[in-house]
Design a protein around this motif. Structure first.
Motif, mmCIF file in Angstrom:
data_model
loop_
_atom_site.group_PDB
_atom_site.id
_atom_site.type_symbol
_atom_site.label_atom_id
_atom_site.label_comp_id
_atom_site.label_asym_id
_atom_site.label_seq_id
_atom_site.Cartn_x
_atom_site.Cartn_y
_atom_site.Cartn_z
ATOM 1 N N PHE A 176 0.830 -1.203 0.000
ATOM 2 C CA PHE A 176 0.000 0.000 0.000
ATOM 3 C C PHE A 176 0.865 1.253 0.000
ATOM 4 O O PHE A 176 0.565 2.232 -0.696
ATOM 5 C CB PHE A 176 -0.911 -0.021 1.223
ATOM 6 N N ARG A 177 1.966 1.221 0.737
ATOM 7 C CA ARG A 177 2.849 2.391 0.814
ATOM 8 C C ARG A 177 3.612 2.619 -0.483
ATOM 9 O O ARG A 177 4.158 3.713 -0.695
ATOM 10 C CB ARG A 177 3.831 2.226 1.978
ATOM 11 N N GLN A 179 2.231 2.836 -3.325
ATOM 12 C CA GLN A 179 1.396 3.676 -4.170
ATOM 13 C C GLN A 179 1.685 5.156 -3.924
ATOM 14 O O GLN A 179 2.212 5.538 -2.878
ATOM 15 C CB GLN A 179 -0.082 3.405 -3.879
ATOM 16 N N GLN A 184 -3.215 6.420 -2.169
ATOM 17 C CA GLN A 184 -3.507 5.857 -0.849
ATOM 18 C C GLN A 184 -4.732 6.539 -0.241
ATOM 19 O O GLN A 184 -5.633 5.871 0.275
ATOM 20 C CB GLN A 184 -2.301 6.036 0.073
ATOM 21 N N SER A 187 -7.996 5.659 -2.143
ATOM 22 C CA SER A 187 -8.455 4.313 -1.802
ATOM 23 C C SER A 187 -9.102 4.292 -0.424
ATOM 24 O O SER A 187 -10.114 3.611 -0.205
ATOM 25 C CB SER A 187 -7.288 3.327 -1.844
ATOM 26 N N ARG A 188 -8.510 5.022 0.526
ATOM 27 C CA ARG A 188 -9.101 5.083 1.875
ATOM 28 C C ARG A 188 -10.493 5.705 1.828
ATOM 29 O O ARG A 188 -11.424 5.230 2.493
ATOM 30 C CB ARG A 188 -8.196 5.897 2.804
#
Length: 332
Positions: A176-177, A179, A184, A187-188
């Protein structure tokens, strides 16, 4: 007196917030090709490719990716389409192009749309399904909800939801990091506040999703492919003619939201019988972490995993890759 002013300002602010976060209704769309009417009255637009259906040995339903449409023929360069006798149909996913939007769109509803499309076109009890990128992610829904309709399946650089429960937390967090920070956050928002997705990706204060903004993290192999493509011949407005919310934004909500199942708990849809599932991934994909695809392949030994060396997210643009996918899919 002051409290009246404060209340008026508060009401004005709330009205502005409501207008800003509320997606506009879908814009009217044209009809220029064949469509089928689905179980709930929606219409699904499609386009056929390859050899005539009546003489075809294999029948494939293609599931297009993010920001794409039925006009993208994934195997346009492969001579195997004619040699093997392949008939393909690609369709505008709900809210894209000329297919009606589905405000209740889920992975299951799209899988049922695909099954109905196969029925309406006379594909028989079983057919092949191939999905690219976000379309590849939706093939997981087919493996979960309509496995009895599949003769085989291929997931091509399928987008991954980092919140799938079976991922080790350290592995998914590291991926995830990798990206972009804006991806990020986007997406959240799609996962935890889907009602904010439209505002987040249209406001001017923070950077939106990088793919929507046109600055995706393409690797060197992808940039080389893009440099050779004639983008002037591609209708970039067709996929989102109904608006970005029902197409791109709803894709994000479905793709990165809460799923009803964990793909890594799906059982082999063929149980050793005729048929196979293939997952293809470029080892230099800047959009989909290869480490997560490798983990999925280890968790699901019934999936045939193919890692393409020195390729990125757009490896299917290569004729050699198109041939390899078709060979593998029909080998059984």
């Amino acid at each position: 007196m002051y409290w009246k002013v404060i209340i008026a300002l508060l009401l004005a602010f709330l009205a502005w917030v409501y207008k800003a976060v509320r997606p506009p209704p879908p814009r009217p769309h044209g009809v220029s090709g064949p469509r089928i009417k689905l179980r709930d009255g929606r219409f699904l637009s499609y386009k056929e490719y390859g050899v005539p259906k009546e003489s075809a040995k294999y029948k494939i339903i293609l599931v297009h990716g993010f920001g794409s449409c039925k006009h993208e023929d994934a195997f346009s360069q492969s001579e195997l389409v004619e040699k093997l006798g392949v008939h393909m149909v690609s369709f505008d996913r709900p809210g894209y192009g000329e297919s009606d939007p589905d405000p209740k769109r889920t992975l299951k509803s799209v899988a049922l749309d695909i099954a109905e499309l196969g029925d309406e076109l006379g594909f028989g009890p079983k057919f092949y399904v191939v999905g690219c990128s976000m379309g590849g992610q939706l093939v997981w829904g087919c493996l979960k909800y309509i496995p009895h309709r599949l003769a085989g399946a291929a997931l091509l650089a399928p987008v991954i939801n980092c919140w799938w429960p079976s991922f080790p937390p350290k592995l998914s967090a590291a991926a995830f990091r990798q990206q972009f920070p804006e991806d990020q956050w986007a997406s959240r928002v799609a996962r935890y506040a889907p009602w904010l997705v439209y505002w987040w990706n249209t406001q001017k204060w923070f950077p939106p999703n990088s793919v929507i903004a046109g600055r995706a993290n393409f690797s060197a192999p992808d940039l080389e492919i893009l440099s050779k493509r004639d983008l002037s011949s591609i209708d970039m407005e067709y996929p989102t003619q109904q608006g970005v919310y029902e197409s791109l934004h709803r894709d994000m909500i479905v793709g990165f939201g809460r799923w009803d199942f964990d793909p890594m708990e799906i059982e082999d849809p063929f149980h050793g019988e005729k048929g196979s599932v293939h997952l293809w991934q470029g080892d230099q994909d800047g959009l989909v972490p290869v480490a997560l695809q490798r983990y999925i392949a280890k968790k699901l030994p019934w999936i045939n995993y193919h890692e393409m060396p020195n390729t990125g997210h757009m490896f299917l643009a290569l004729e050699s890759a198109q041939d390899a996918v078709l060979h593998a899919l029909f080998a059984s």
